[in-house]
Design a protein around this motif. Structure first.
Motif, mmCIF file in Angstrom:
data_model
loop_
_atom_site.group_PDB
_atom_site.id
_atom_site.type_symbol
_atom_site.label_atom_id
_atom_site.label_comp_id
_atom_site.label_asym_id
_atom_site.label_seq_id
_atom_site.Cartn_x
_atom_site.Cartn_y
_atom_site.Cartn_z
ATOM 1 N N VAL A 166 7.057 79.903 94.506
ATOM 2 C CA VAL A 166 6.291 80.638 95.678
ATOM 3 C C VAL A 166 6.198 81.535 94.747
ATOM 4 C CG1 VAL A 166 5.923 81.546 97.743
ATOM 5 C CG2 VAL A 166 7.373 78.536 97.344
ATOM 6 N N ASN A 205 -3.247 77.410 103.610
ATOM 7 C CA ASN A 205 -2.201 77.893 102.036
ATOM 8 C C ASN A 205 -1.387 76.627 102.291
ATOM 9 O OD1 ASN A 205 -0.005 78.611 101.069
ATOM 10 N ND2 ASN A 205 -1.098 79.595 100.091
ATOM 11 N N ILE A 206 -1.263 76.335 103.417
ATOM 12 C CA ILE A 206 0.032 75.223 104.016
ATOM 13 C C ILE A 206 -0.558 74.150 103.809
ATOM 14 C CG2 ILE A 206 1.851 74.763 105.112
ATOM 15 C CD1 ILE A 206 1.949 77.771 106.141
ATOM 16 N N LEU A 250 6.568 77.395 102.400
ATOM 17 C CA LEU A 250 6.151 77.006 100.770
ATOM 18 C C LEU A 250 7.588 75.804 100.284
ATOM 19 C CD1 LEU A 250 4.084 79.081 99.621
ATOM 20 C CD2 LEU A 250 3.188 77.266 100.384
ATOM 21 N N GLN A 282 6.509 82.649 105.021
ATOM 22 C CA GLN A 282 5.313 81.766 104.825
ATOM 23 C C GLN A 282 6.333 80.989 103.266
ATOM 24 O OE1 GLN A 282 1.764 83.251 103.137
ATOM 25 N NE2 GLN A 282 0.580 81.896 102.727
ATOM 26 N N ILE A 283 6.811 82.133 102.575
ATOM 27 C CA ILE A 283 7.381 81.392 101.446
ATOM 28 C C ILE A 283 8.382 80.690 102.040
ATOM 29 C CG2 ILE A 283 9.398 82.657 99.817
ATOM 30 C CD1 ILE A 283 8.857 85.769 100.123
ATOM 31 N N ALA A 292 5.117 85.718 95.638
ATOM 32 C CA ALA A 292 4.947 87.189 95.895
ATOM 33 C C ALA A 292 3.948 87.883 95.530
ATOM 34 C CB ALA A 292 5.860 86.959 97.381
ATOM 35 N N ALA A 339 2.300 83.764 98.265
ATOM 36 C CA ALA A 339 3.065 83.808 99.985
ATOM 37 C C ALA A 339 2.620 85.329 100.553
ATOM 38 C CB ALA A 339 4.157 83.037 100.264
ATOM 39 N N ARG A 340 2.662 85.544 101.718
ATOM 40 C CA ARG A 340 2.578 87.331 102.287
ATOM 41 C C ARG A 340 3.324 88.057 102.827
ATOM 42 N NH1 ARG A 340 -3.024 88.592 101.682
ATOM 43 N NH2 ARG A 340 -3.165 89.959 103.336
ATOM 44 N N THR A 399 -3.459 81.455 105.860
ATOM 45 C CA THR A 399 -1.897 81.218 105.542
ATOM 46 C C THR A 399 -2.153 79.765 106.212
ATOM 47 O OG1 THR A 399 -1.295 83.444 106.716
ATOM 48 C CG2 THR A 399 0.402 80.923 106.260
#
Length: 224
Positions: free
Chosen positions: A123, A87-88, A115, A111-112, A125, A106-107, A84
């Motif tokens: 984004v 990713n960010i 982002l 996180q969504i 998911a 995103a997981r 994560t």
């Protein structure tokens, strides 16, 4: 790195997990030049012959991204799944560099939100989106397929409701009555793109429509 595109749009995919590999290969199979990036050399070597170019690099390093000519790409997809933080940080680096369009996977809900706040243009998911898609298909009697474009808008393949069969698009007045645009009609093995107002909606046709989820639900209610 000098990048010479073969097609109009150029894509870079960062992260060669399952999602990253699949989307990179799909874009490449569609005829686009694709640069795939991963920090794991083993993954890079395994994927080396699958797309236009594959490189090993740390995507959280701004200098590394710039050296790859990342600004030359129209769309960069951050497909780093489990890490994560990477990713960010990668998404943030791309935004600060000035990449024109960033798609990040995103997981989690948190996180969504992160982002979106740091500037990802879209984004995705995968687990959430697939769950919604399956649920929508199971709950609906006449929707064949469903893709969420945003929380409020979708594109669906829907069987023609009985009340609209054997009417032209103009007569059915789908846009005015239901707020939906019919972008195509699937008729057996044929796909009618941007159908004319005089096109008749037949019993076995599948309409591909885009609009708000509320409007789509309204059209589906005609069958009940």
């Amino acid at each position: 790195m000098n990048w010479s595109p073969q097609n109009e749009r150029q894509f870079a995919v960062i992260g060669l997990g399952r999602f990253g590999r699949n989307i990179a290969k799909a874009l490449y199979d569609m005829g686009y030049d694709v640069l795939a990036i991963d920090k794991d050399m083993e993954r890079v070597q395994e994927f080396s012959n699958e797309v236009t170019h594959v490189v090993q690099a740390d995507s959280t390093d701004e200098d590394a991204l710039r050296s790859l000519g990342i600004l030359n790409f129209d769309v960069v997809i951050v497909a780093i799944g489990k890490d994560t933080e990477a990713n960010i940080m990668t998404t943030l680096q791309l935004k600060e560099i000035g990449v024109p369009y960033i798609v990040a996977i995103a997981r989690t809900v948190l996180q969504i939100k992160v982002l979106e706040k740091i500037g990802a243009d879209r984004v995705v998911a995968p687990e959430r989106d697939m769950a919604r898609r399956v649920a929508y298909n199971l709950a609906s009697t006449n929707i064949m397929d469903y893709i969420e474009l945003s929380p409020k808008f979708s594109i669906v393949e829907i069987a023609i409701p009985k009340l609209l069969r054997n009417k032209t698009l103009r007569e059915s007045n789908i846009r005015a009555k239901y707020g939906l645009n019919v972008v195509a009609i699937k008729r057996h093995d044929n796909l009618i793109i941007s159908p004319l107002p005089t096109e008749v909606l037949l019993e076995n046709d599948i309409a591909i429509v885009v609009g708000s989820n509320e409007s789509i639900n309204g059209l589906e209610e005609l069958e009940k």
